[in-house]
Design a protein around this motif. Structure first.
Motif, short mmCIF file in Angstrom:
data_model
loop_
_atom_site.label_atom_id
_atom_site.label_comp_id
_atom_site.label_asym_id
_atom_site.label_seq_id
_atom_site.Cartn_x
_atom_site.Cartn_y
_atom_site.Cartn_z
N HIS A 110 0.85 -1.19 0.13
CA HIS A 110 -0.10 -0.04 0.05
C HIS A 110 0.95 1.06 0.13
CE1 HIS A 110 -2.96 -2.97 1.12
NE2 HIS A 110 -2.37 -3.09 2.26
N GLY A 111 0.55 2.36 -0.40
CA GLY A 111 1.05 3.52 -0.43
C GLY A 111 2.18 3.67 -1.50
N ILE A 112 3.12 4.30 -1.45
CA ILE A 112 4.32 4.57 -2.25
C ILE A 112 4.94 3.42 -2.55
CG2 ILE A 112 5.98 5.30 -0.53
CD1 ILE A 112 5.55 7.26 -3.78
N ILE A 113 5.04 2.49 -1.40
CA ILE A 113 5.88 1.18 -1.51
C ILE A 113 5.50 0.37 -2.83
CG2 ILE A 113 4.61 -0.17 0.28
CD1 ILE A 113 7.45 -1.08 0.90
N LYS A 114 4.07 0.31 -3.15
CA LYS A 114 3.44 -0.40 -3.95
C LYS A 114 4.17 -0.11 -5.51
CE LYS A 114 -0.56 2.38 -5.18
NZ LYS A 114 -2.06 2.30 -5.03
N TYR A 115 5.02 0.96 -5.58
CA TYR A 115 5.44 1.36 -6.85
C TYR A 115 6.85 0.90 -7.02
CZ TYR A 115 1.29 4.22 -7.13
OH TYR A 115 0.19 4.75 -7.21
N VAL A 116 7.68 1.03 -5.79
CA VAL A 116 9.09 0.27 -5.67
C VAL A 116 9.19 -1.24 -5.50
CG1 VAL A 116 9.90 2.69 -5.22
CG2 VAL A 116 9.10 1.32 -3.43
N ALA A 117 8.16 -1.70 -4.81
CA ALA A 117 8.47 -3.09 -4.52
C ALA A 117 8.49 -3.90 -5.50
CB ALA A 117 7.15 -3.59 -3.52
N PRO A 118 8.12 -4.02 -6.60
CA PRO A 118 8.30 -4.81 -7.71
C PRO A 118 9.61 -4.83 -8.28
CG PRO A 118 6.20 -4.12 -8.39
CD PRO A 118 6.93 -3.26 -7.15
N ILE A 119 10.40 -3.76 -7.92
CA ILE A 119 11.85 -3.63 -8.23
C ILE A 119 12.60 -3.98 -7.02
CG2 ILE A 119 13.58 -2.11 -8.87
CD1 ILE A 119 11.35 -0.44 -10.19
N MET A 120 12.26 -3.43 -5.88
CA MET A 120 13.39 -4.01 -4.89
C MET A 120 12.96 -5.10 -3.97
SD MET A 120 13.46 0.00 -3.40
CE MET A 120 14.85 -0.61 -2.04
N VAL A 121 11.83 -5.71 -3.97
CA VAL A 121 11.49 -6.64 -3.20
C VAL A 121 11.28 -7.94 -3.55
CG1 VAL A 121 9.47 -7.52 -1.59
CG2 VAL A 121 10.26 -5.02 -1.59
N LYS A 122 10.98 -8.12 -5.16
CA LYS A 122 10.79 -9.63 -5.63
C LYS A 122 11.90 -10.51 -5.36
CE LYS A 122 8.66 -12.45 -8.07
NZ LYS A 122 7.98 -13.69 -7.17
N GLY A 123 13.04 -10.18 -5.80
CA GLY A 123 14.23 -10.84 -5.33
C GLY A 123 14.38 -11.67 -3.99
N LYS A 124 14.06 -10.58 -3.31
CA LYS A 124 14.37 -10.83 -1.57
C LYS A 124 13.26 -11.74 -1.21
CE LYS A 124 17.38 -7.52 -0.89
NZ LYS A 124 19.04 -7.77 -0.62
N LEU A 125 12.06 -11.86 -1.80
CA LEU A 125 10.73 -12.42 -1.51
C LEU A 125 11.24 -13.97 -2.09
CD1 LEU A 125 7.73 -10.46 -2.18
CD2 LEU A 125 8.49 -11.15 -0.16
N ASP A 126 11.79 -14.20 -3.22
CA ASP A 126 12.10 -15.52 -3.56
C ASP A 126 13.09 -16.18 -2.82
OD1 ASP A 126 10.42 -15.54 -5.95
OD2 ASP A 126 11.94 -14.50 -7.20
N SER A 127 14.13 -15.40 -2.27
CA SER A 127 15.29 -16.11 -1.41
C SER A 127 14.43 -16.43 -0.13
CB SER A 127 16.24 -15.05 -1.04
OG SER A 127 16.88 -14.50 -2.14
N LEU A 128 13.65 -15.65 0.60
CA LEU A 128 12.73 -15.80 1.78
C LEU A 128 12.18 -17.23 1.43
CD1 LEU A 128 12.48 -14.96 4.72
CD2 LEU A 128 10.51 -13.45 3.70
N ALA A 129 11.35 -17.10 0.49
CA ALA A 129 10.57 -18.45 0.03
C ALA A 129 11.34 -19.61 0.20
CB ALA A 129 9.93 -18.24 -1.33
N ASP A 130 12.67 -19.78 -0.52
CA ASP A 130 13.42 -20.84 -0.38
C ASP A 130 14.07 -21.07 0.78
OD1 ASP A 130 13.28 -21.09 -3.18
OD2 ASP A 130 15.02 -19.84 -3.55
N GLU A 131 14.15 -20.06 1.86
CA GLU A 131 14.61 -20.39 3.26
C GLU A 131 13.70 -20.92 3.89
OE1 GLU A 131 16.22 -16.77 5.21
OE2 GLU A 131 17.08 -16.12 3.26
N THR A 132 12.21 -20.27 3.55
CA THR A 132 11.04 -20.92 4.46
C THR A 132 11.02 -22.38 4.13
OG1 THR A 132 10.17 -18.68 4.24
CG2 THR A 132 8.63 -20.38 4.82
N VAL A 133 10.98 -22.79 2.82
CA VAL A 133 10.79 -24.38 2.58
C VAL A 133 11.82 -25.07 3.12
CG1 VAL A 133 11.25 -25.89 0.66
CG2 VAL A 133 9.85 -23.73 0.19
#
Length: 145
Positions: A110-133
């Motif tokens: 939500h808010g301003i972060i919704k515009y930057v999240a696809p660039i800044m966050v996606k790779g980190k989320l993928d790594s976190l998903a692997d760690e979670t598994v």
């Protein structure tokens, strides 16, 4: 934005469901969780949890609620705060004496972060998903739960 993984663990479907649907156990299996406490409910639908997590060096708090609960095949919880909504969904399939887990985490910013999240966050989320598994596997295949 979302991440999803499918994997199998050497535990019965009932054990896996009971453990992962008790969201307080994120303390053990979610590498980003610092603390989760049940705030109301009996563990089924509409049970609420207070979650404190760390992601990309920042601490955040989310109020989670169980929004899907069909033992032993389906569990979902949604967490919200002013900057994000996170929905964790898990489907469980019996595979002999093992269990296949399909885990999906959806994030809406939500808010301003919704515009930057696809660039800044996606790779980190993928790594976190692997760690979670890996953490779920390790936790479920140990002597606990």
């Amino acid at each position: 934005m979302h991440v999803e993984r499918t994997f199998t663990v050497s535990r019965s479907i009932d054990d896996v469901f009971d453990y992962l649907s008790d969201f307080e156990n994120t303390n053990e299996w979610d590498p980003g969780t610092l603390e989760t406490k049940r705030t109301s409910g009996d563990g089924g639908l509409a049970t609420t949890y207070a979650n404190r997590s760390e992601f990309m060096g920042r601490e955040t708090e989310l109020a989670y609620e169980t929004i899907g609960f069909d033992r032993p095949t389906f569990f979902s919880a949604r967490g919200k705060n002013k900057t994000a909504t996170a929905t964790d969904t898990m489907r469980f399939t019996r595979d002999g004496d093992r269990t296949q887990i399909h885990y999906r985490a959806d994030f809406k910013f939500h808010g301003i972060i919704k515009y930057v999240a696809p660039i800044m966050v996606k790779g980190k989320l993928d790594s976190l998903a692997d760690e979670t598994v890996e953490q779920i596997r390790t936790t479920l295949e140990s002597a606990r739960p």
